[in-house]
Design a protein around this motif. Structure first.
Motif, PDB file in Angstrom:
ATOM      1  N   SER A   1       0.829  -1.210   0.000  1.00  0.00           N
ATOM      2  CA  SER A   1       0.000   0.000   0.000  1.00  0.00           C
ATOM      3  C   SER A   1       0.857   1.252   0.000  1.00  0.00           C
TER       4      SER A   1
ATOM      5  N   ASP B   1      -6.280  -1.328  -4.225  1.00  0.00           N
ATOM      6  CA  ASP B   1      -5.565  -1.821  -3.044  1.00  0.00           C
ATOM      7  C   ASP B   1      -6.439  -2.803  -2.278  1.00  0.00           C
ATOM      8  N   GLU B   2      -6.185  -4.087  -2.454  1.00  0.00           N
ATOM      9  CA  GLU B   2      -6.976  -5.138  -1.806  1.00  0.00           C
ATOM     10  C   GLU B   2      -8.473  -4.882  -1.990  1.00  0.00           C
TER      11      GLU B   2
HETATM   12 MG   LIG Z   1      -2.192  -2.675   2.455  1.00  0.00          MG
END
Ligand SMILES: [Mg+2]
Ligand SMILES: Nc1ncnc2c1ncn2[C@@H]1O[C@H](COP(=O)(O)OP(=O)(O)O)[C@@H](O)[C@H]1O
Ligand code: SF4
Lengths: 346, 338
Positions: B47, B178-179
Motif C-alpha cells: 500500500s 488496493d486489496e
Molecule cells: Mg495494504
C-alpha cells in the motif's frame, strides 16, 4: 432499494419518545424547586415585612392566607394541581403573574445566551479546526492551554476581573444593565439588538452592543473552551478516517477536504456537546446576570431566592427547565439532520 | 514512454521507536494498459508504495526516489496544485474497506458528481447524468435511485462498485486497486474482480492490483511483483511465476494457496514480516527461509535479473548450482522452524 433520505414517521416516533421523557423530568423539577426553597430559613412574609418585623398575629393570618399553615405535602399537592391547570401563580412581591414576568425578562436572557453561544462558535470552531490541522504546533498548544484555563475559570471571578480591567481601569465598557439609561426602547421583539435598530434612535444599538460585550465573554468562555477542545479532537479523529484519504485521492483541494468532508463529520459530536452545554449555559446565565445586573430571568430567580418569593422561584425553575428540555430536543433533531446514519436508524 | 516509472523509491516513517522503513528501494515500470499484480503478506509495503505514487503518504512520512514519474510528469518536483489535477483524474485509487472509504455524511450522488465537477468541469445536471451512466457501468441496479442513497444504506460490494465508479469517472490512465476484495464476501469478490478486469480491457487502462492473495493475482495480472518487508523479492510474468517461482518467498506464498495445499492442510509461512526492531542484517526473509545460510544472514541480496524477470535471493530456486552453493555457505535453515 434505497430508503427515502428522510423518514417522517421515524422522526415523529422519536419526538414522541422524547416528549414522554419530559413528564418525569417536569415533576422532578417541581419537587426540587418546591422543597429546596422551603429549606431556606425564613419565609416570604418575614421578607416582605423587612427590618420592621411583623406582629405575630398578623404573621399567622398571612400564613393562613397563603396556605403556608397546611402540611407541606398538601401545599405541594395544591401547587401541582395549579401548575397542571397552567397556573404558575403570582409573585408575592410584585403581584404580577409569574408567567408574565418570565416572558418579559426571558428575551434578555436569550439575547445574552445566543450572543455567548455565537461568540463561542465563531471563535471555538476555527480555533479547534486550525489546532487540529496544525497539530502540535505552537497554535495548537496555545489553544489547548487557553481553553483548559477557560474551562476551569470560575464565572464570578472571571466576570469581576473583566469588569476591573475593561470597565474600571480602561473605562471601555459599562458595568451593568442592558443599555444606557438615556434610551428608552419600546420592546418589539424583546431583543435589544433588534429593537434598537427598529427604533428611531439607532445609536442606541451601539450602547446595547457595548453592554453585551463583557457578559457575552463571561458567559461564552466555558462553551468556547469546550467547543474548541471538542472540535479539535473530533477533527483529529475524522482526519484519520479512510474517507479523507479517498477525498485526497480524488484530488480535492485541502480546503474542501477540511471544510466539507472532514468538518461535516466532525460537527456531529460538536453539536452534541453544544446541546449538552445548553443547560450549563443557563446556569452560567444566572451567575452572569447577577454579576452584570443583567435584567433577565437569571437575576430574577436569584432575587426571588433572596426575597423567598416562592411562586417566582418555583415557576421560574419550571419554565427554565421546559426551555432547556425543548432546546435539547431541537439539538437532537438537528443531530439527526446532520448525521444520516442516525436519521435512518431512529 | 512508460506510464509509471519508479526508481529506487524509499518511504520512511519516523516513529517513537526509530525510523520505520516501509518501502526500501523499490523500482518499477508500468506500460500503458498493463496489469500488474503486487503481492505480499500484510505489512510488506504494498500500500505504501502505491500511496507514494499517488502522493498520499501521510505526515510525517518521507518519500525519496531517484525517479518518480507518471505519464512523463516528474512527480518529485510537481507542485501540489498540478498534482491534484492528476490525482483522481489520470490516476485513481480504490481501497480495501469500501464502506469506510466513502464519506458517511454525503450521498453517493454527491461523492460521485464531485469528482466529475472538479476534473471535468461539468455542471450539476451533466455530472448527475454521467454519474447514473457510471453506476450502470459498474453493475449497480437502478442507478438513478442510488444517487440519493448514503453509503451505510448499501452493502460493501455495492459501495466498492461506487468506489470503482468514482475512480473511473474521469477515464484514468491508471487505476490502483488496493486489496479491493479483501473486505468482501467470497461470492462478491469474484464479481468485483471480473468488473475490474472487464473495465481494464474496455478502457485499456493500466491496473495495479494489490493483494495478499496469490489467487487474486492468478485471476487478473499479466505481471507480478512480490514484495516483502518493503522490498521487491521477485518480479516476472504471471505465467512464469506460477509455473516456476524462483524466490523461496514466492514459492512459500504459492504453497499457501488452498488449491495447492497438500492433503487439505493449508501451508502457512512460519513467522511474521519483520518490523522496526527485528529487521535482519542480511536477507530480510532469512529468519523465515528454509534455505537460509550464514551468507544470506549476513549479506543482503540485491535485486538482479533472472529468468526473464528479477529476483532478490542468493540462491534462486531454478539455479542448477543451488544446492552446492547452499552447502558451501553453511545452511542454517529457519529460526522460526527450530
Ligand atoms: Mg495494504
Ligand atoms: N502512517 C504510517 N506510519 C507508520 N508506519 C506506517 C504507516 N503506514 C504504514 N506503515 C508501516 O509500513 C509498513 C508497510 O505497510 P503497508 O504498505 O500498509 O503494508 P501492506 O503490504 O499490508 O499494504 C507496515 O509495517 C506499516 O506498519
Ligand atoms: S537469500 Fe537466502 S534467506 Fe534470503 S530468500 Fe534467498 S535463500 Fe532465503
Amino acid at each position: 432499494m434505497a430508503a427515502p433520505p428522510f423518514s417522517v414517521l421515524a422522526m415523529l416516533r422519536f419526538i414522541l419518545t422524547r416528549v414522554s421523557l419530559i413528564i418525569p423530568t417536569f415533576i422532578g423539577i417541581t419537587l426540587l424547586a418546591f422543597f429546596l426553597i422551603r429549606l431556606v430559613p425564613g419565609d416570604p412574609i418575614e421578607t416582605l415585612a423587612g427590618e420592621r418585623g411583623i406582629d405575630p398575629a398578623r404573621h399567622e393570618q398571612l400564613r393562613k392566607e397563603y396556605g403556608f399553615d397546611k402540611p407541606i405535602i398538601v401545599q405541594y399537592g395544591i401547587y401541582l394541581a395549579r401548575v397542571l391547570q397552567g397556573d404558575l401563580g403570582k409573585s408575592m412581591i410584585t403581584q404580577e403573574p409569574v408567567l408574565n414576568e418570565f416572558s418579559s425578562l426571558f428575551p434578555a436572557t436569550i439575547e445574552l445566551a445566543l450572543c455567548a453561544i455565537i461568540f463561542a462558535l465563531v471563535l471555538g470552531l476555527p480555533a479547534g479546526i486550525i489546532a487540529a490541522i496544525r497539530r502540535n504546533s505552537i497554535f495548537d498548544h496555545g489553544v489547548m492551554g487557553i481553553s483548559l484555563a477557560g474551562y476551569s475559570m470560575p464565572i464570578f471571578w472571571w466576570g469581576l476581573i473583566l469588569i476591573l480591567l475593561f470597565s474600571v481601569q480602561f473605562d471601555l465598557t459599562p458595568v451593568s444593565g442592558r443599555i444606557d439609561v438615556l434610551y428608552y426602547i419600546e420592546p418589539i421583539t424583546g431583543f435589544l439588538l433588534i429593537d434598537t435598530l427598529l427604533s428611531d434612535e439607532p445609536e442606541a444599538f451601539w450602547s446595547a452592543v457595548n453592554h453585551l460585550i463583557l457578559p457575552t465573554i463571561v458567559l461564552g468562555t466555558v462553551p468556547l473552551a469546550v467547543i474548541a477542545r471538542m472540535t479539535r479532537s473530533a477533527m483529529l479523529e475524522v482526519l484519520g478516517e479512510d474517507y479523507i484519504r479517498t477525498a485526497k485521492a480524488k484530488g480535492l483541494s485541502r480546503f474542501r477536504i477540511v471544510a466539507l468532508h472532514a468538518l461535516r463529520n466532525a460537527l456531529i459530536p460538536v453539536v452534541t456537546v453544544i446541546g449538552l452545554q445548553i443547560g450549563v449555559l443557563f446556569t452560567g446565565a444566572i451567575l452572569t446576570e447577577t454579576i452584570f445586573s443583567w435584567p433577565g430571568v437569571g437575576k430574577w430567580l436569584i432575587d426571588a431566592i433572596f426575597r423567598r418569593d416562592y411562586p417566582v422561584l418555583q415557576g421560574g425553575a419550571l419554565l427554565l427547565g421546559v426551555v432547556v428540555m425543548s432546546v435539547n430536543l431541537l439539538v437532537d433533531l438537528a443531530y439527526g439532520l446532520i448525521n444520516p446514519r442516525i436519521r435512518h436508524t431512529r | 514512454m512508460a506510464l509509471v516509472e519508479i526508481e529506487n523509491l524509499s518511504v520512511e516513517f519516523p516513529t517513537q521507536g526509530g525510523i520505520m522503513r516501509a518501502v526500501d528501494g523499490v523500482s518499477l515500470k508500468l506500460e500503458e494498459g498493463e496489469v500488474l499484480g503486487v503481492v505480499g503478506e500484510s505489512g510488506s509495503g504494498k500500500s505504501v508504495t502505491m500511496l507514494a505514487l499517488m502522493g498520499l503518504i501521510p505526515f510525517p512520512g518521507r518519500v525519496r526516489a531517484d525517479k518518480l514519474a507518471f505519464n512523463g510528469r516528474d512527480l518529485l518536483t510537481i507542485s501540489d496544485k498540478d498534482r491534484r489535477k492528476l490525482t483522481g483524474k489520470d490516476v485513481a485509487m480504490i481501497f480495501q474497506e469500501p464502506t469506510t472509504s466513502l464519506n458517511p455524511s454525503f450521498t453517493v450522488g454527491f461523492q460521485l458528481t464531485e469528482t466529475l465537477r472538479l476534473h471535468e468541469g461539468m455542471d450539476r445536471k451533466a455530472a448527475e447524468r454521467r454519474a447514473v451512466e457510471l453506476l450502470g457501468q459498474v453493475g449497480i441496479p437502478s442507478p438513478e435511485s442510488r444517487l440519493s442513497a448514503y453509503p451505510h444504506q448499501m452493502s460493501g460490494g455495492m459501495n466498492q462498485r461506487v468506489m470503482i465508479a468514482m475512480a473511473i469517472a474521469c477515464n484514468p490512465k491508471l487505476l490502483i486497486a488496493d486489496e479491493p476484495t479483501t473486505a468482501l464476501d467470497v461470492t462478491i469478490q469474484a464479481q468485483i474482480l471480473d468488473l475490474l478486469i472487464s473495465l481494464q480491457k474496455e478502457r485499456n487502462m493500466g491496473l495495479v492490483m494489490i493483494t495478499h492473495n496469490m489467487g487474486v493475482v492468478a485471476d487478473t495480472a499479466k505481471r507480478v511483483m512480490v514484495m516483502y518487508a518493503g522490498q521487491i523479492m521477485e518480479e516476472r510474468s504471471a505465467d512464469d511465476l506460477f509455473a516456476s517461482p524462483q524466490h523461496p518467498y514466492t514459492a512459500a506464498l504459492l504453497a499457501a494457496l488452498p488449491e495447492r495445499s497438500e492433503g487439505g492442510r493449508l501451508a502457512t509461512i512460519p513467522g511474521v514480516v519483520p518490523g522496526l526492531y527485528d529487521r535482519p542484517k542480511g536477507c530480510l526473509f532469512s529468519p523465515r527461509c528454509a534455505y537460509a545460510t550464514e551468507h544470506s544472514r549476513n549479506v543482503r541480496p540485491t535485486l538482479k535479473p533472472w529468468a526473464g524477470g528479477h529476483i532478490r535471493c542468493h540462491y534462486p530456486l531454478g539455479d542448477p548450482n543451488r544446492d552446492a552453493e547452499i552447502q558451501h555457505d553453511h545452511p542454517v535453515g529457519t529460526e522460526a522452524a527450530s
